[in-house]
Design a protein around this motif. Structure first.
Motif, short mmCIF file in Angstrom:
data_model
loop_
_atom_site.label_atom_id
_atom_site.label_comp_id
_atom_site.label_asym_id
_atom_site.label_seq_id
_atom_site.Cartn_x
_atom_site.Cartn_y
_atom_site.Cartn_z
N HIS A 1 0.82 -1.21 0.00
CA HIS A 1 0.00 0.00 0.00
C HIS A 1 0.86 1.26 0.00
N THR B 1 1.41 4.05 -3.08
CA THR B 1 0.78 5.36 -2.93
C THR B 1 1.73 6.41 -2.38
N VAL C 1 -5.60 -1.34 5.56
CA VAL C 1 -5.52 -2.71 5.07
C VAL C 1 -6.61 -3.58 5.71
N ALA D 1 -1.85 2.73 8.01
CA ALA D 1 -1.82 1.77 6.92
C ALA D 1 -2.44 0.44 7.34
N LEU E 1 -4.65 -3.65 -4.25
CA LEU E 1 -4.61 -2.27 -3.76
C LEU E 1 -4.42 -1.27 -4.89
#
Length: 321
Positions: free
Chosen positions: A122, A126, A276, A272, A153
């Motif tokens: 992730h 990003t 998730v 995060a 993702l």
């Protein structure tokens, strides 16, 4: 309590009775529901990692999911990297500030299987890679936990097309199940041939490569990037060096970026993990995994290390619920 112990580096853990931990200042007890066997656990237990040889015996497990104070939480440990015990036990003593409360509906075993691997996917996509909606992404090593998570993702982040690269037939099958639009076989060391396969699978140049492999696959994927494209490296399982040629880097003004979870702040990591777990609870994120009772930790450890498991093995010291 029952716990898995590394008694000698380079050997699998043995399950034994141990005294329950006594929490120190700022710590709380966590009843462990799920403890994954991760590559970092295996590396630390070799005794020859960059963290140095750990003091034995110790309980391995650098992360886990459990309950504390009526909450279901994810937690990290420094087992194998610093003195102290980890998650592969019925009970763990964890700094309360490190606990991340999980959302309702999150499956403890699935969150444990995803864990920091999904965090890496992730954040590399990003925060480091700057993925934006409408971009085309290549995910290398897409049969592993990081890769499977990255495929899903990237879709969540709005990628228009996702090309997966994976080595074995089983890994390619997992990448396809994760939702890749095309899957490329990484079964040759010929950079030009792999670059041709990526180009054939793409709809025009790629914008971003997520790379846990490096080596030849990274060099091939780099050739598929558009001018100004980005390659984010977070591993070197295919090689510590890569034959990325200067002409490709200069000719396309590419950006090659490194990523490690170690650079994340505690707040970033918690955010995060929460993201998730939320994606998993919503049914938008899953990876191949299997559940094994703590009693079978030794055989599970060997199977995970030898690549004979179907995905990430998660040990269950006590049943959920």
């Amino acid at each position: 309590m029952r716990a898995a112990e590394i008694r000698e580096t380079g050997r699998p853990p043995a399950v034994a009775e141990r005294d329950a931990p006594v929490p120190g200042d700022g710590e709380v007890l966590v009843d462990v529901l799920a403890a994954p066997i991760t590559p970092l656990d295996l590396l630390c237990a070799t005794g020859i990692s960059y963290f140095g040889k750990p003091a034995t015996p110790y309980v391995p497990g650098v992360q886990g999911v459990g309950t504390s104070g009526g909450r279901t939480v994810w937690f990290p440990t420094a087992a194998g990297m610093a003195p102290g015990d980890g998650s592969m036990a019925e009970v763990a003593a964890i700094p309360e500030a490190a606990l991340v409360e999980l959302p309702d509906g999150a499956d403890p075993v699935l969150v444990a299987a995803l864990g920091l691997s999904a965090v890496a996917a992730h954040m590399a996509l990003t925060w480091r890679g700057g993925l934006t909606a409408g971009e085309q992404v290549i995910v290398l090593g897409a049969g592993g936990v990081v890769g499977q998570a990255a495929v899903q993702l990237a879709r969540t982040a709005g990628a228009r097309r996702i090309i997966a690269g994976a080595r074995s037939p089983a890994a390619r099958e997992r990448a396809g199940r994760a939702g890749a639009d095309a899957v490329v076989a990484l079964d040759t060391g010929d950079v030009a041939e792999l670059a041709r396969r990526f180009a054939d699978a793409s709809e025009g140049p790629a914008d971003l490569v997520l790379d846990p492999l490096f080596g030849v696959p990274a060099a091939a994927a780099a050739r598929t990037l558009r001018p100004g494209g980005r390659l984010v490296n977070l591993g070197g399982s295919a090689g510590e060096t890569s034959p990325i040629d200067s002409a490709t880097l200069r000719g396309k003004s590419l950006r090659v970026l490194g990523f490690t979870n170690n650079e994340l702040t505690a707040e970033q990591r918690a955010e995060a993990i929460t993201f998730v777990a939320g994606q998993a609870a919503a049914g938008r994120l899953a990876v191949a995994h299997e559940t094994v009772p703590l009693e079978d930790a030794a055989t599970a450890w060997l199977r995970q290390g030898e690549g004979k498991a179907e995905g990430r093995i998660v040990l269950t010291p006590r049943p959920a619920g």
